[in-house]
Design a protein around this motif. Sequence first.
Motif, PDB file in Angstrom:
ATOM      1  N   UNK A 167       0.835  -1.197   0.000  1.00  0.00           N
ATOM      2  CA  UNK A 167       0.000   0.000   0.000  1.00  0.00           C
ATOM      3  C   UNK A 167       0.871   1.249   0.000  1.00  0.00           C
ATOM      4  N   UNK A 168       0.554   2.200  -0.878  1.00  0.00           N
ATOM      5  CA  UNK A 168       1.235   3.486  -0.888  1.00  0.00           C
ATOM      6  C   UNK A 168       0.187   4.576  -0.711  1.00  0.00           C
ATOM      7  N   UNK A 169       0.642   5.713  -0.254  1.00  0.00           N
ATOM      8  CA  UNK A 169      -0.266   6.850  -0.093  1.00  0.00           C
ATOM      9  C   UNK A 169       0.378   8.093  -0.662  1.00  0.00           C
ATOM     10  N   UNK A 170      -0.347   8.772  -1.525  1.00  0.00           N
ATOM     11  CA  UNK A 170       0.139  10.010  -2.135  1.00  0.00           C
ATOM     12  C   UNK A 170      -0.702  11.163  -1.601  1.00  0.00           C
ATOM     13  N   UNK A 171      -0.041  12.138  -1.002  1.00  0.00           N
ATOM     14  CA  UNK A 171      -0.768  13.289  -0.465  1.00  0.00           C
ATOM     15  C   UNK A 171      -1.307  14.170  -1.579  1.00  0.00           C
ATOM     16  N   UNK A 172      -0.556  14.273  -2.670  1.00  0.00           N
ATOM     17  CA  UNK A 172      -1.038  15.050  -3.812  1.00  0.00           C
ATOM     18  C   UNK A 172      -0.250  14.729  -5.059  1.00  0.00           C
ATOM     19  N   UNK A 173      -0.942  14.541  -6.178  1.00  0.00           N
ATOM     20  CA  UNK A 173      -0.294  14.317  -7.459  1.00  0.00           C
ATOM     21  C   UNK A 173      -0.747  15.372  -8.458  1.00  0.00           C
ATOM     22  N   UNK A 174       0.192  15.998  -9.180  1.00  0.00           N
ATOM     23  CA  UNK A 174      -0.118  17.142 -10.032  1.00  0.00           C
ATOM     24  C   UNK A 174       0.522  16.945 -11.407  1.00  0.00           C
ATOM     25  N   UNK A 175      -0.318  16.911 -12.427  1.00  0.00           N
ATOM     26  CA  UNK A 175       0.171  16.687 -13.788  1.00  0.00           C
ATOM     27  C   UNK A 175       0.277  18.011 -14.545  1.00  0.00           C
ATOM     28  N   UNK A 176       1.342  18.141 -15.317  1.00  0.00           N
ATOM     29  CA  UNK A 176       1.539  19.314 -16.165  1.00  0.00           C
ATOM     30  C   UNK A 176       2.239  18.869 -17.441  1.00  0.00           C
ATOM     31  N   UNK A 177       2.513  19.830 -18.343  1.00  0.00           N
ATOM     32  CA  UNK A 177       3.031  19.476 -19.666  1.00  0.00           C
ATOM     33  C   UNK A 177       4.276  18.608 -19.615  1.00  0.00           C
ATOM     34  N   UNK A 178       5.198  18.945 -18.706  1.00  0.00           N
ATOM     35  CA  UNK A 178       6.504  18.289 -18.705  1.00  0.00           C
ATOM     36  C   UNK A 178       6.654  17.163 -17.688  1.00  0.00           C
ATOM     37  N   UNK A 179       5.595  16.859 -16.952  1.00  0.00           N
ATOM     38  CA  UNK A 179       5.769  15.796 -15.985  1.00  0.00           C
ATOM     39  C   UNK A 179       4.597  15.624 -15.040  1.00  0.00           C
ATOM     40  N   UNK A 180       4.831  14.798 -14.041  1.00  0.00           N
ATOM     41  CA  UNK A 180       3.844  14.488 -13.014  1.00  0.00           C
ATOM     42  C   UNK A 180       4.539  14.568 -11.662  1.00  0.00           C
ATOM     43  N   UNK A 181       4.086  15.483 -10.835  1.00  0.00           N
ATOM     44  CA  UNK A 181       4.701  15.749  -9.535  1.00  0.00           C
ATOM     45  C   UNK A 181       3.929  15.013  -8.446  1.00  0.00           C
ATOM     46  N   UNK A 182       4.637  14.193  -7.658  1.00  0.00           N
ATOM     47  CA  UNK A 182       4.007  13.531  -6.513  1.00  0.00           C
ATOM     48  C   UNK A 182       4.585  14.136  -5.236  1.00  0.00           C
ATOM     49  N   UNK A 183       3.684  14.578  -4.356  1.00  0.00           N
ATOM     50  CA  UNK A 183       4.117  15.318  -3.171  1.00  0.00           C
ATOM     51  C   UNK A 183       3.845  14.528  -1.899  1.00  0.00           C
ATOM     52  N   UNK A 184       4.866  14.407  -1.080  1.00  0.00           N
ATOM     53  CA  UNK A 184       4.736  13.930   0.290  1.00  0.00           C
ATOM     54  C   UNK A 184       4.701  15.170   1.179  1.00  0.00           C
ATOM     55  N   UNK A 185       3.594  15.376   1.898  1.00  0.00           N
ATOM     56  CA  UNK A 185       3.394  16.592   2.673  1.00  0.00           C
ATOM     57  C   UNK A 185       3.590  16.348   4.164  1.00  0.00           C
TER      58      UNK A 185
END
Length: 430
Positions: A167-185
């Motif tokens: 199991x994984x947990x992603x606090x926030x994932x944000x997609x844009x033109x050049x990539x996909x940002x996954x944030x641990x908050x």
Amino acid sequence: MQINEKVTIEKAWKMLFEKHDIVSKVLVNGFFKIKASEINIVKEARLMAKFDQSTQLPEVFQHYNLSILPISRSEYIIGNFNTYEKVLYQKSKPKMVSIPILETLDHTNLYSEASALLFAYNSGIIKDVMNSKDIHYTVSGRMSSGCFDYIINSNDSSQKIEVQNAQVEIDGGYEFDNGFCIIEAKNIAVDEILIRQLYYPYRLWTEKISKQVIPVLMVYSNDIFHFFQYNFTEISNYNSLKLVSYKSYTFANELITLEEIIDVWKNTKYFIEPKTSFPQANFFGRIIDLLSILYEQELTREEVTIQYEFDLRQTDYYIAACVYLGLVERMNINGESGCKLSPEAKHIMSLNFKQKNLLLIRKIFERPIFYKAFGLIIQNNKIPDKHEICYIMNKSNLSINPTTIDRRASTVKSWLDWILRVANTEECDE
């Protein structure tokens, strides 16, 4: 093995280590696998394997230099693994951002990781971090890691670990033109990052999409957002995490001047020293973090330790410091030691940056040793040295011995330093 719902995590792991002879098996095989069902016999596995900071690891782990990682939804692996990475804060002035004009977004109540992330997204901070004009919030929550394997540093060698749908947990994932940002908050200032919290989501999404996956740590503490952008230089190497960039932001646009702090000092009447223990908690920013996590609910001592990402000893020190200032009240929660914000602290933490910090400074000045020590700053235009602070403390009839006074003097000096840095608008005492 007798089941006891109130057994501590420390005691529970000691029982498991003895029952399964874990240390000997790690020495022979390099690792030991344990099922969640075996952990659940003594205490819930989810709590027993949540150690976001190495200082949180039970004594038996620390003594043998061991750590634990999930390898599926029902199994964990224990070994001499290098699982953490230091977080290095840079001394730079945070970039100012505007507060979004949104009725449902309260910038004075960003004390949860979710609310801090929502502010960062809606204020344009995440766009700036990713250097993108168009970014979309697309992913969050718990999900399955998929199947992959990796190499992790283990003492002077390495160990291959296979993961099957952990199991994984992603606090926030944000997609844009050049990539996909996954944030641990994180909503507290942390000393290190558990690499797994970035690496497992990174491996999952690297397999799922064609865009570059960018792991990011966001730390929100005392109205400052700290963003650490990382890269894994080798996809199959857990320890290949490298810092790419660091940026910091704030919306607290009201500066606090030294003159205002001196005015607070002049208008504060100090009380006698309270009969609680004198604080041994050098980082005042972490006191603010503790007040933050108590803002929404009262917590047991163990719950504070888990959320605060400290060990129990450090938790006790910082709770005691808050009690000393009259900001936290001790209480009993279902038979366990717990604490909650005092009504005054609840009010203080609901205010904006400037009001909040000036009132916290007032609370410090209400204690005579700190009041007198700050008076030396006004008189001599510098922080008093430890000898001068010890002199004040010795004259205050504290019920502690000279050796202890010398150690506690470092807390006085650190809090005074924090006060002056608030006036200089520097970010945090990390």
